[in-house]
Design a protein around this motif. Structure first.
Motif, short mmCIF file in Angstrom:
data_model
loop_
_atom_site.label_atom_id
_atom_site.label_comp_id
_atom_site.label_asym_id
_atom_site.label_seq_id
_atom_site.Cartn_x
_atom_site.Cartn_y
_atom_site.Cartn_z
N CYS A 91 -9.18 -0.74 -6.49
CA CYS A 91 -7.89 -0.91 -7.18
C CYS A 91 -8.01 -1.70 -8.47
CB CYS A 91 -6.88 -1.56 -6.25
SG CYS A 91 -7.43 -3.12 -5.52
N ILE A 111 -11.23 1.22 -1.49
CA ILE A 111 -10.28 1.47 -2.58
C ILE A 111 -9.22 0.40 -2.70
CG2 ILE A 111 -8.83 3.00 -1.15
CD1 ILE A 111 -9.55 3.31 -4.96
N TRP A 112 -8.62 -0.03 -1.57
CA TRP A 112 -7.55 -1.03 -1.66
C TRP A 112 -8.07 -2.44 -1.90
CZ3 TRP A 112 -2.86 0.05 -2.91
CH2 TRP A 112 -2.26 1.24 -2.49
N CYS A 170 -5.83 7.94 -2.21
CA CYS A 170 -6.10 7.94 -0.77
C CYS A 170 -5.67 9.26 -0.13
CB CYS A 170 -5.38 6.78 -0.10
SG CYS A 170 -6.01 5.15 -0.53
N VAL A 208 -3.05 4.51 -6.51
CA VAL A 208 -4.01 4.30 -5.42
C VAL A 208 -3.59 5.05 -4.16
CG1 VAL A 208 -5.21 2.60 -4.00
CG2 VAL A 208 -4.66 2.05 -6.37
N VAL A 235 -8.65 0.79 -11.28
CA VAL A 235 -7.42 1.59 -11.37
C VAL A 235 -6.34 0.80 -12.11
CG1 VAL A 235 -5.52 2.61 -10.07
CG2 VAL A 235 -7.87 2.97 -9.30
N THR A 283 0.83 -1.21 0.00
CA THR A 283 0.00 0.00 0.00
C THR A 283 0.86 1.26 0.00
OG1 THR A 283 -0.19 -0.10 2.42
CG2 THR A 283 -1.94 -1.14 1.13
#
Length: 382
Positions: free
Chosen positions: A220, A215-216, A361, A357, A223, A134
């Protein structure tokens, strides 16, 4: 609880982890191995995929040797069903097992980079479930460690290994939709158990939002498609999010400006009904992936196709080779380790995805202020 449970019931003595400096380097093409012997790292907070394990068992050049999980009772039934020789209650025990050549890391997102570093330092090849990390700084460190240990490390964005993704890129390269102008991507997945007690063990860990946020975990995916298609990190991004009870992002919408001609927008939610969608709009046409699992083609016996619309012509369905998405990933990793083939998802691409990503964030934490991703390498040549 005993740290090692084997099918024979005997305890295994802990061994000192081999150093990458003392371990005999693997040959460049790794051709001495006829099979890749796998170990799986799993924790109770990760959604281990039985589909992946079944795909692994179907690959003749792969052998599933061991699974490690702090909760051995949880994985023992799977190990028995798939006739896995060893079940460890400690990750280090598996990583020290000399009978294992490669490791698949399927644990909570916040643990990926840490365990990948241990794996690579121990001289083992490593396939990490997405995201590889991350923080882009961790990807850079992993790349250097893998180079020093002469091992392969790859990120498990399974859809990027599948024939569907490569067919899409080929259609774009042909010019049938003209120049790419903009892209839309959506992934909603209703996480009914997002607030259950199984997540408490990682809530207080640094970066644990990546374990339970949108999102993660799912955002993603679109993305990664956009970064892979354009072949580079966006110049700047912005995003907004809605927070859940624990501060995690339960919804996020993001925008990416790749250059003066190409933009992308993504959305992700863990509170809305499950849905996926991806569209590429060009100056002469468009492509649409609009089935429920467009980022996991063939995984649930769905028809693998996408819609192609060219200017002045009726739309048509483009059907590509049906191949289990996880099997595509495993076969590619085998080819890199056993045959010395170039990685389908190289670390240059992984760095660009993680950087994007991470920037989304950062922007969302700042109420949508535009952020420039930390660009370390372009994926243009991948």
């Amino acid at each position: 609880m005993n740290g090692n449970v084997s099918r024979g019931g005997a305890d295994k003595k802990r061994l000192k982890s081999p150093s990458s400096k003392t371990r005999k380097p693997l040959p460049a093409d790794c051709r001495e191995f006829k099979q890749l012997r796998w170990g799986i790292l799993y924790d109770r907070c990760a959604a281990i995929s039985k589909h992946f394990l079944l795909a692994l068992k179907s690959c003749p050049r792969s052998q599933l040797v061991a699974i490690a999980c702090p909760d051995t009772d949880r994985v023992q039934p799977i190990a028995d069903e798939l006739e896995v020789e060893k079940v460890y209650g400690c990750y280090d025990d598996l990583l020290e097992d000399k009978a294992i050549d490669g490791v698949y890391i399927a644990v909570s997102n916040s643990l990926h980079a840490e365990l990948a570093k241990k794996t690579v330092k121990g001289g083992k090849h490593c396939l990490v479930e997405k995201p590889l990390a991350t923080k882009v700084s961790d990807v850079i460190e992993l790349e250097q460690l893998a180079k020093e240990a002469n091992v392969i490390i790859a990120e498990g964005y399974a859809h990027l290994y599948h024939p569907q993704y490569h067919a899409i890129k080929q259609e774009i390269k042909s010019g049938c939709i003209g120049d790419v102008s903009h892209m839309y991507g959506n992934f909603d997945l209703h996480a009914k158990n997002n607030n259950n007690n199984n997540n408490k063990s990682v809530i207080d860990r640094k970066g644990a939002d990546s374990d339970i946020g949108a999102i993660w975990n799912i955002g993603c995916y679109p993305v990664s498609m956009m970064v892979g298609i354009v072949g580079k990190c966006p110049l700047k991004v912005s995003a907004v999010k809605q927070k859940g009870q624990r501060g995690e992002d339960v919804k996020m919408i993001g925008w990416m400006n790749f250059d003066e001609n190409v933009i992308g927008s993504i959305s992700a939610s863990i509170t809305c009904p499950t849905n996926t969608y991806f569209e590429i709009v060009g100056t002469k046409g468009r492509m649409r992936l609009h089935k429920d699992w467009c980022f996991h083609p063939d995984s649930w016996n769905t028809t693998n196709s996408f819609e192609l619309v060219m200017e002045g012509q009726p739309s048509k369905e483009v059907t590509v080779l049906c191949q289990n998405v996880f099997r595509s990933e495993i076969l590619s990793f085998e080819a890199s380790v056993l045959d010395g083939k170039r990685a389908v998802v190289p670390l240059t691409l992984s760095k660009d995805i993680v950087a994007t990503v991470e920037a989304l964030c950062t922007s969302a934490d700042s109420d949508g202020i535009p952020v420039r991703p930390y660009i370390v390498n372009s994926t243009k040549d991948t």
